[in-house]
Structures are given as structure tokens and as C-alpha cells.
Design an enzyme around this catalytic site. Structure first.
Site, PDB file in Angstrom:
ATOM      1  N   THR A 160       0.852  -1.184   0.000  1.00  0.00           N
ATOM      2  CA  THR A 160       0.000   0.000   0.000  1.00  0.00           C
ATOM      3  C   THR A 160       0.885   1.229   0.000  1.00  0.00           C
ATOM      4  OG1 THR A 160      -1.640  -1.126   1.366  1.00  0.00           O
ATOM      5  CG2 THR A 160      -1.715   1.276   1.396  1.00  0.00           C
ATOM      6  N   ARG A 187     -12.264  -9.418  -0.987  1.00  0.00           N
ATOM      7  CA  ARG A 187     -11.917  -8.845   0.326  1.00  0.00           C
ATOM      8  C   ARG A 187     -11.454  -7.392   0.162  1.00  0.00           C
ATOM      9  NH1 ARG A 187      -7.089  -6.274   2.340  1.00  0.00           N
ATOM     10  NH2 ARG A 187      -6.990  -6.608   4.579  1.00  0.00           N
ATOM     11  N   GLY A 189      -9.827  -4.159   2.501  1.00  0.00           N
ATOM     12  CA  GLY A 189      -9.245  -3.796   3.796  1.00  0.00           C
ATOM     13  C   GLY A 189      -9.549  -2.359   4.167  1.00  0.00           C
ATOM     14  N   GLY A 211      -0.864  -1.638   6.719  1.00  0.00           N
ATOM     15  CA  GLY A 211      -0.668  -2.864   7.491  1.00  0.00           C
ATOM     16  C   GLY A 211      -1.933  -3.705   7.482  1.00  0.00           C
ATOM     17  N   GLY A 213      -5.235  -4.701   7.480  1.00  0.00           N
ATOM     18  CA  GLY A 213      -6.411  -3.877   7.230  1.00  0.00           C
ATOM     19  C   GLY A 213      -7.611  -4.181   8.094  1.00  0.00           C
TER      20      GLY A 213
HETATM   21  C1  SD4 Z   1      -4.943  -3.865   3.416  1.00  0.00           C
HETATM   22  N1  SD4 Z   1      -3.875  -2.113   4.654  1.00  0.00           N
HETATM   23  O1  SD4 Z   1      -5.491  -4.110   2.352  1.00  0.00           O
HETATM   24  C2  SD4 Z   1      -3.798  -2.870   3.432  1.00  0.00           C
HETATM   25  C3  SD4 Z   1      -2.501  -3.601   3.253  1.00  0.00           C
HETATM   26  C4  SD4 Z   1      -1.267  -2.799   3.503  1.00  0.00           C
HETATM   27  O2  SD4 Z   1       1.025  -2.661   3.336  1.00  0.00           O
HETATM   28  O3  SD4 Z   1      -1.281  -1.691   4.005  1.00  0.00           O
HETATM   29  N2  SD4 Z   1      -0.106  -3.336   3.180  1.00  0.00           N
HETATM   30  O4  SD4 Z   1      -5.253  -4.423   4.461  1.00  0.00           O
END
Ligand code: SD4
Length: 298
Positions: A160, A187, A189, A211, A213
Site C-alpha cells: 500500500t 476482500r 481492507g 498494514g 487492514g
Molecule cells: C490492506 N492495509 O489491504 C492494506 C494492506 C497494507 O502494506 O497496508 N499493506 O489491508
């Protein structure tokens, strides 16, 4: 007053923030700067974090999410689980500025994008197909998540890019993601969810997340962080409060890193993580710096 850009993660964030600053130097407004920063990263097939060539879901399809918010008006736009369109951050902007909606999902987001002039595109690359094949063939194949994506050199980075920017009291936030690697199809997040993945209010501050989600969403992490600033916390204290809450109330929040970062209307900024140190880029009046925030110990 300084113009400040922030972007998550070392490798993908560095590319997005440099482009955002380049656009700023060309005289564009900060919302357009972060949109273009994210768009350039999405359109780079060698960057596996977001957009073209990013990590697919468990079926092998690339499904993209993006959102943006304008702290001046509280206007927001988002798309989620979009296939075959890139850059989705620009579709999110169209949702914000050219539709009555805040979010459009899946196949209908793709239809909306095409109606607005985006061209359908193959988002897979040979590498992203191979990455899915290797995952599908692997013995350890898990439907659970791995939190970060590693490139062939073994370098870890997020899936992300979340960006915040401030200019003359104007705050904006945006995110773009391919979501958790090999996620359940459909899905979504925290990243495209206003209040979870991003939030911006000129009266209080702006915050973003990256992170795990599901846990960040349950905490309404970005909104919670902005509300702490509204009640007088500095950006760093607000991030600490959100992460400490998550560590205390959400047992799974320390399984996989959950990160929030924030900036106040006067320009102080900070970040905090539930697990593992977190790299955040800043660009303050053209000076780039990669910060490493230590994770919070429970
Ligand atoms: C998620 N927050 O789809 C995102 C993933 C992410 O670094 O931030 N990855 O859950």
C-alpha cells in the site's frame, strides 16, 4: 508555511513522494500532487506494491482499492476491488468530484471508470502471474496473510502507499493498495475506507494507515487518530494513542504490523506501529527524508 508530503514504506513510497513533489514544483495543488504520485507508482509494473503487476488475490486476480479525502471540504471518493483498471486513485478522484457517491465497488467501479474515459487494461505482468503460481504451488500456502511483500532481492515493503499532504493549513489524504497478498477474492481492507485507511480535516489533522487492514478498520484507525489531534494531541501522541488502544483491545493487531501516521494542521507529524519498525518518507519544502519509527511495545 512549509509544504509537507508524507508517504508510507521505503521503496514504493519514495517513488510516489518524489513524483508528488515534482508536481508541486510544477505548480499543481496538493490533492493533484498526491494523486499523481500514487498514479505513477500504480503504473510502474516493476513496483509490486500497488497497481500494475501487484500481488493478486488467492484466485490470481489483481483487485485494487484506492481513496482520497480533502480536509477543506471533507469530500471523499473511493473505489474497491477493481479489476482491469489503473490508476485506480484517479478513479477514486472521479468518484469524489464527478459522482454523488463516496465509494463505488468492484465491477461497477470498473464500469464507472470506463464511462469516465479510463481504458480497460491488463494489470497482470509475467512476474505477478508467476508470483501467484509459486504461492499456489507452495506447501506453506496459507489463506492467512503475510503482511508485507518482498521483492526478489528480499527487500520488504508494504502493499500500500498512503500519502498525506499539508499546504497553508490545507490537508489532504490518499491511499492506493493491492490489499493483502493472496487475499480472499472480494476482500477489502482499511485502505479505501474513509476513517480507517485515511482521514483529513483541516480543523483537526490528517491521518493514514497501512498494514493489517481488518484490525486497522476495526479501530477506525485514521479517524481515531485525527480525533485525538482534535482534542489537543500532537500528531505523534495521537498515533501512539491509536496504536496503544489497538495493542490493548485487539489481540490480533500485533500478529501483523498495524501502522498509523499523522500530520497536524501546523505541520508536526509522526507515526506508530504495533509491530516492526516502520519507514515513512517526508518531504518538507523539497527536503526528502526517510524516517524509521520504532514499534510500540505493549
Ligand atoms: C490492506 N492495509 O489491504 C492494506 C494492506 C497494507 O502494506 O497496508 N499493506 O489491508
Amino acid at each position: 508555511m512549509s509544504t509537507i508530503f508524507l508517504a508510507t514504506w521505503d521503496q514504493p513510497g519514495g517513488i510516489a513522494i518524489r513524483e508528488a513533489y515534482r508536481q508541486h514544483q510544477a505548480g499543481l495543488d496538493i490533492l493533484t500532487c498526491i494523486e499523481r504520485g500514487l498514479a505513477v507508482a500504480e503504473l510502474d509494473p516493476d513496483l509490486i506494491a500497488i497497481g500494475l503487476g501487484s500481488v493478486p488475490n488467492s484466485d490470481g486476480d489483481i483487485e485494487l482499492d484506492a481513496a482520497m479525502m480533502d480536509g477543506k471540504t471533507l469530500d471523499a471518493g473511493a473505489v474497491c476491488a477493481v479489476r482491469g483498471i489503473c490508476p485506480v486513485i484517479s478513479v477514486a478522484r472521479k468518484v469524489m468530484e464527478d459522482s454523488p457517491c463516496v465509494m463505488i465497488a468492484g465491477e461497477q467501479a470498473r464500469r464507472f471508470a470506463i464511462e469516465k474515459g479510463f481504458l480497460p487494461i491488463v494489470t497482470h505482468t509475467a512476474d505477478s502471474i508467476q508470483r501467484h503460481q509459486e504461492w499456489a504451488d507452495s506447501k506453506e500456502k496459507v489463506t492467512n496473510y503475510v503482511h508485507v511483500t518482498s521483492d526478489p532481492s528480499g527487500q520488504l515493503h508494504g502493499d500500500t502507499i498512503t500519502m498525506l499532504a499539508l499546504q497553508d493549513g490545507h490537508l489532504v489524504a490518499a491511499s492506493s493498495t493491492s490489499g493483502m497478498p493472496f487475499k480472499v477474492p472480494g476482500r477489502v481492507g482499511d485502505s479505501p475506507i474513509v476513517g480507517a485507511g485515511i482521514y483529513a480535516d483541516n480543523e483537526a489533522g490528517a491521518a493514514g494507515a497501512t498494514g493489517y487492514g481488518e484490525e486497522l478498520w476495526k479501530a477506525a484507525a485514521s479517524s481515531k487518530t485525527v480525533e485525538a489531534m482534535r482534542h489537543g494531541a500532537s500528531a505523534q501522541d495521537a498515533c501512539n494513542q491509536t496504536i496503544d488502544f489497538m495493542i490493548r483491545r485487539q489481540p490480533k493487531a500485533t500478529d501483523i504490523p498495524c501502522v498509523v501516521f499523522a500530520i497536524s494542521p501546523t505541520g508536526d507529524f509522526g507515526a506508530a506501529s504495533t509491530k516492526e519498525d516502520f519507514p515513512l518518507w517526508s518531504c518538507v519544502d523539497g527536503v526528502f527524508k526517510l524516517h524509521h519509527y520504532s514499534f510500540r511495545r505493549a
